[in-house]
Design an enzyme around this catalytic site. Structure first.
Site, PDB file in Angstrom:
ATOM      1  N   CYS A  99      -2.817  -3.969   7.141  1.00 26.17           N
ATOM      2  CA  CYS A  99      -2.192  -4.051   8.573  1.00 26.17           C
ATOM      3  C   CYS A  99      -2.466  -2.972   9.501  1.00 26.17           C
ATOM      4  CB  CYS A  99      -0.839  -4.361   8.699  1.00 26.17           C
ATOM      5  SG  CYS A  99       0.340  -3.008   8.370  1.00 26.17           S
ATOM      6  N   GLU A 140       0.739  -1.289  -0.034  1.00 27.36           N
ATOM      7  CA  GLU A 140      -0.108   0.011   0.016  1.00 27.36           C
ATOM      8  C   GLU A 140       0.919   1.178   0.092  1.00 27.36           C
ATOM      9  OE1 GLU A 140      -0.121  -2.640   1.916  1.00 27.36           O
ATOM     10  OE2 GLU A 140      -2.103  -3.023   2.935  1.00 27.36           O
ATOM     11  N   CYS A 155      -0.457   0.196   7.593  1.00 28.08           N
ATOM     12  CA  CYS A 155      -0.779   0.588   6.284  1.00 28.08           C
ATOM     13  C   CYS A 155      -2.158   1.310   6.540  1.00 28.08           C
ATOM     14  CB  CYS A 155      -0.929  -0.450   5.396  1.00 28.08           C
ATOM     15  SG  CYS A 155       0.701  -1.239   5.114  1.00 28.08           S
TER      16      CYS A 155
END
Lengths: 377, 377
Positions: free
Chosen positions: B84, B61, B93
């Site tokens: 996460c 990401e 992220c």
């Protein structure tokens, strides 16, 4: 014949593709004739279809013309093989096409058969336009066995062997073993249905007593059965074996010279026995089958036959059906010959043609490798 | 990982398909992390792409957000695994996505990792719309090894064996043999490149002295090499073996308790030695590898390792690479166990997953059969 290949998908023209599909309907039943399919097209639509169902029956063109009736006039014809121009068991197809008044004939490939070829010229002389398919290859694949027999006097030989993942076809020598199960049986049925004859060694009849028949999924005998052939060198199976007694299909015993005559003459009436020269080996037996007009032979191999076919380069395709199990180190070997190596490198004299999965078995079809092996990197 | 399968083709959404393809670029390099790919879309066009290249590097990401820059505002994000929400080697992220001002996040599948999961809820709480892919299966296939390790504490084990058509992997026991040639070497390179570690038995190192490295077609070492693991029970290979001396990649010796200590301590400095309980067998060794964060293990099998893996059901995929030649009846067996039969029927406890051809070798990938075998028809 390939298990996972569809020749109809290899032509761009949809009418030729349809003609190839129609031709396939005769698979296994047309010997000594080729497979042929035909469609008749007018104003972009199919108005007639036909295929050659078996020897003695009319050719594909005749069935398609009958199907089209009056619509055949001025139509275009798509036929997978050059129409015959000779009077055989049936009148020449060229005459039928000319009589029907078709405008143009599209032909998949030339007929190499010396007594039948020349049909395209006959059509042209009658004022019919003739066009050949740009690529004859798919049409040749359709009749690979028939073309091989015409060219070299030998049938196309598909050898089939069933094995465990660790390369064994039984648990103990000469004992009945079911290695590849119901999926393997499906593959075998399909291969038998496509063959003019099924060959096994006497050892297989003695150990397994197979019927060698084609049955549908309900277990009923198919209308058309391949000729059953038992190859005999030293041992003749008992006269009570199923292939000799069940009357499900004709059975031929191909006996090498020197095979025990007393046992051969004890076989039931109706079982034909033909001799071949033992010195010339299996190739002589195959030539005898080609002379009978058999183009496509399936050999269901035990280790002895497999070893002969591979070592003498007498097969066109080797279908290895592998079942997901291990038979163990004490099981007898699949191949009885000497190692095929160059130093510490295995010589690759078989090349994979296709691979796939049917049910719970894996299948690889091998052909003879062309142009040498692929040594280690 | 499948050899002939493309998970990206199994999703209908083109942005998810692209994200899956991006994720694949990290294959073999991300342990102990999963593969993740991400695309950022605005007005129907991709404005940013990223994938997780290896542990310690930013997540997919973050790369995609960097690539998109200001275009990420109000954009839609497609990511193969739930972002996460925890601070690990890199910041969460979810925070990066929230800071970037994205409008909606499409997620391939939930993250089952207890320390990282819950990202979807964090995004929703921040007012970002969240949608999961209708079918998590392709996203799970991408990380099958990682998911197995999280679920059961064992790595995914791909066992590879090369064999002749008649089921032999050499001509004589313990001697170097090249069976599958350059096509087999290509398959091996591909399998090694996808693995976190490559395991061989000591017997293979003693007989073949392999380097177990990943090289490109010019023979140059790839940037990323899998961990090389030599399994030792009774015999320790010579300290001069290539895996111990060529410095091409790290090498770990997994030694069963009772392996000869003097020979183990004679191995070069830098070769790590880890013990496992001999009584618990190879499963204990695999658990030790999972504890190191290794998710995908390739085992290049000789007959001893193959027999253990199959008999103890310790493999997920068995890749059989078959070369087009015959090794002969005197060659040693592929499988050392007892026959796997029920009466005269081979038990099918392996099921074919895929089959195909690479160059001049045929490949069948087998998995453990689910729900029993397929007995004879």
């Amino acid at each position: 014949m390939r298990l996972f290949e569809d020749v109809a998908s290899q032509v761009d023209d949809p009418f030729f593709a349809r003609a190839l599909l129609l031709a396939e309907k005769g698979r296994g039943a047309t010997a000594p004739n080729p497979l042929v399919g035909c469609v008749i097209v007018r104003d972009g639509a199919i108005v007639g279809e036909g295929f050659h169902p078996r020897a003695g029956q009319p050719h594909a063109e005749v069935f398609a013309l009958r199907d089209a009736g009056a619509h055949a006039t001025d139509a275009e014809v798509y036929v997978t093989l050059e129409p015959c121009s000779h009077e055989g068991k049936t009148p020449p197809c060229t005459a039928a096409l000319i009589d029907a008044g078709v405008r143009k004939v599209h032909i998949g490939m030339h007929d190499p058969n010396p007594i039948a070829r020349g049909g395209a010229d006959v059509l042209r002389e009658a004022g019919i336009e003739v066009a050949f398919a740009p690529d004859p290859e798919p049409f040749a694949k359709l009749n690979s066995g028939w073309l091989k027999r015409l060219a070299v006097g030998l049938p196309q030989v598909v050898a089939k062997v069933g094995a465990s993942v660790d390369g064994h076809l039984s648990f103990a020598p000469g004992e009945r073993a079911s290695i590849t199960g119901s999926s393997g049986a499906r593959v075998t049925r399909r291969l038998r249905a496509a063959a003019d004859a099924v060959v096994v060694g006497a050892a297989t009849v003695i150990a397994d007593d197979p019927a060698l028949t084609v049955r549908d999924t309900d277990g009923l005998l198919a209308h058309r059965q391949p000729l059953r052939i038992v190859l005999v060198r030293h041992h003749v199976p008992a006269p009570s074996a199923r292939v000799f007694t069940d009357n499900a299909a004709p059975t031929l015993v191909l006996a090498a010279e020197g095979a025990p005559e007393a046992q051969l003459s004890a076989l039931p009436v109706g079982v034909e026995v033909e001799r071949f020269s033992a010195g010339e080996g299996f190739e002589a037996a195959l030539r005898a089958l080609a002379r009978r007009g058999l183009s496509d032979i399936l050999v269901e191999c035990g280790p002895t036959l497999l070893t002969v076919l591979v070592r003498k380069h007498l097969f066109d395709e080797l279908v290895v059906v592998t079942a997901g199990g291990m038979a163990g180190a004490s099981a007898p070997p699949l191949f009885l010959g000497e190692p095929q190596c160059s130093g510490d490198t295995l010589v690759h004299d078989l090349a994979p043609l296709e691979a796939g999965i049917v049910g719970d078995v894996s299948i690889t079809v091998w052909g003879p490798a062309r142009g040498g092996s692929d040594p280690a990197a």
